[in-house]
Design a protein around this motif. Structure first.
Motif, PDB file in Angstrom:
ATOM      1  N   ASP B 123       2.222  -0.008   5.911  1.00 49.75           N
ATOM      2  CA  ASP B 123       0.931  -0.693   5.965  1.00 49.75           C
ATOM      3  C   ASP B 123      -0.234   0.300   5.888  1.00 49.75           C
ATOM      4  O   ASP B 123      -1.374  -0.099   5.658  1.00 49.75           O
ATOM      5  N   GLY B 126      -1.779  -0.296   2.680  1.00 49.68           N
ATOM      6  CA  GLY B 126      -2.334  -1.606   2.366  1.00 49.68           C
ATOM      7  C   GLY B 126      -1.487  -2.708   2.989  1.00 49.68           C
ATOM      8  O   GLY B 126      -0.298  -2.521   3.259  1.00 49.68           O
ATOM      9  N   GLU B 127      -2.127  -3.847   3.185  1.00 51.70           N
ATOM     10  CA  GLU B 127      -1.443  -4.995   3.794  1.00 51.70           C
ATOM     11  C   GLU B 127      -0.294  -5.485   2.903  1.00 51.70           C
ATOM     12  O   GLU B 127      -0.427  -5.488   1.679  1.00 51.70           O
ATOM     13  N   ASP B 149       3.803  -3.799  -3.703  1.00 52.70           N
ATOM     14  CA  ASP B 149       2.628  -4.356  -3.018  1.00 52.70           C
ATOM     15  C   ASP B 149       2.778  -5.872  -2.856  1.00 52.70           C
ATOM     16  O   ASP B 149       3.783  -6.454  -3.262  1.00 52.70           O
TER      17      ASP B 149
END
Lengths: 230, 230
Positions: B123, B126-127, B149
């Motif tokens: 994470d 990025g989420e 992603d």
DNA sequence: CCATTCATTTCGAGT
DNA sequence: ACTCGAAGTGAATGG
């Protein structure tokens, strides 16, 4: 300079953390405050050390230190949070001397000299090869040698002592840039080194760059066989 | 280990030629035969040295040696023509000890550990980022981290302790290759390091590679704050 | 003073 | 054994 032979434990904390279990080692404290911890083997690199500028404070053993600890050295870098902690268990030898400032080292034989030699012997790269200039500037840095071949085409030479993959990448960037310049294009590349690593040779060949292995001693001899540094 | 404080002159000939003018220095002879010549300053690197394996022979002064020479050490590498010649003028201190074999260094905090931490905390990038695999093999070497992603697209991450231009070049080569693979393409790149040099950031950005500065200490703390090496 | 490059690099991991 | 990449890299050189 102070030399201490002692049974000790050492911890370093800073850019990484490291620990040396109890053993007998050589501790060197230099005039500039730097500390080296050497074992009786390996190469010239100490097991652990602190670079100058740094300061050492000697403390009595803390509660947490092992039984029988004589003293604890805390060597701290002037800037940053680097710390070397030497837990001294037993001192077997301790000697100090003042060495004074060293006159320093005289060197010869590095890449710079190789470049000068090759600039003086452009025929190493082929018949009729002429030197345009050494350290030819490009927007991303200097090309070691810029030559013109018999046909008048430009040749960019990257000189290394040992030819590795980075050098090929560097020359590739130069060639890409120079070939955009209509005054220079077409420019071909030569990768010259005393020794060229296989991977570097593969990459160079794949990109149409010629590899030349240079005999440094042989080239030196062609200049002035009696000339010596000392 | 033998430690000698002596006024001496030193010449090295091998891969280069070097000379140390007369001065007082520390000479260390280790159990494996290696020799270090240290001054009272500088860093941990000796002024001159010979790495193991090598052998030392002590000779009487030659005619050509300076007046007052006590003895001459010739330290020669087992393989190759490397030679260190120590001309000893005056011995001020001489001490020998047997240190035995050192138990060696325990380390933590290098790139490998950073990679493991990041694999466990995707994470950071990025989420909804998921780990596909660490050390994903390509024909030219392993990509440190391969992720997907939120949208399912592949992301290649190059992990460095300090992000410099070489790392960006490396990641670029991986991306170029991976994007030719229809099973992976499109693959975007992330350059992750504890510190990223401005030039590396410029090059990465120019190539559409995202830069992520990683907080090593912060990430470590998220694992197990009580876990320590020592 | 910052950035780049070299090193007698040394050192370790992987093939 | 060899190759390749990292280093608490350090050190010199050029901008």
């Amino acid at each position: 300079m102070r030399m201490v032979i002692a049974r000790c434990e050492v911890t370093y904390s800073g850019r990484l953390d490291a620990y040396l279990p109890p053993a007998t080692r050589l501790l060197v404290v230099k005039a500039d405050g730097s500390v080296l911890v050497h074992s009786d083997g390996g190469s010239y690199k100490p097991l652990n050390w602190m670079s100058p500028p740094c300061t050492t404070t000697v403390e009595a053993p803390a509660e947490t230190d092992p039984e029988g600890t004589q003293e604890v050295w805390r060597v701290r870098a002037r800037k940053g949070e680097d710390e070397l902690r030497v837990v001294v268990h037993e001192v077997l030898h301790d000697h100090s001397v003042d060495l004074g400032v060293d006159p320093g080292l005289v060197k010869d034989g590095v890449e710079a000299h190789l470049q000068v030699l090759l600039a003086a012997h452009t025929d190493t790269f082929g018949e009729g090869m002429r030197l345009v200039r050494r350290e030819h500037m490009t927007p991303i840095g200097p090309v070691d040698l810029l030559l013109r071949d018999q046909a008048g085409a430009h040749v960019a030479v990257e000189v290394k002592r040992r030819g590795e993959i980075d050098g090929v990448e560097q020359l590739t960037r130069y060639l890409e840039l120079m070939n955009r310049d209509p005054m220079l294009a077409p420019v071909r590349g030569i990768f010259a080194a005393q020794e060229i690593k296989p991977q570097a040779r593969v990459l160079a060949t794949d990109r149409g760059i010629e590899c030349v292995v240079v005999d440094y001693v042989g080239l030196s001899g062609r200049d002035d066989p009696t000339a010596r540094l000392f």
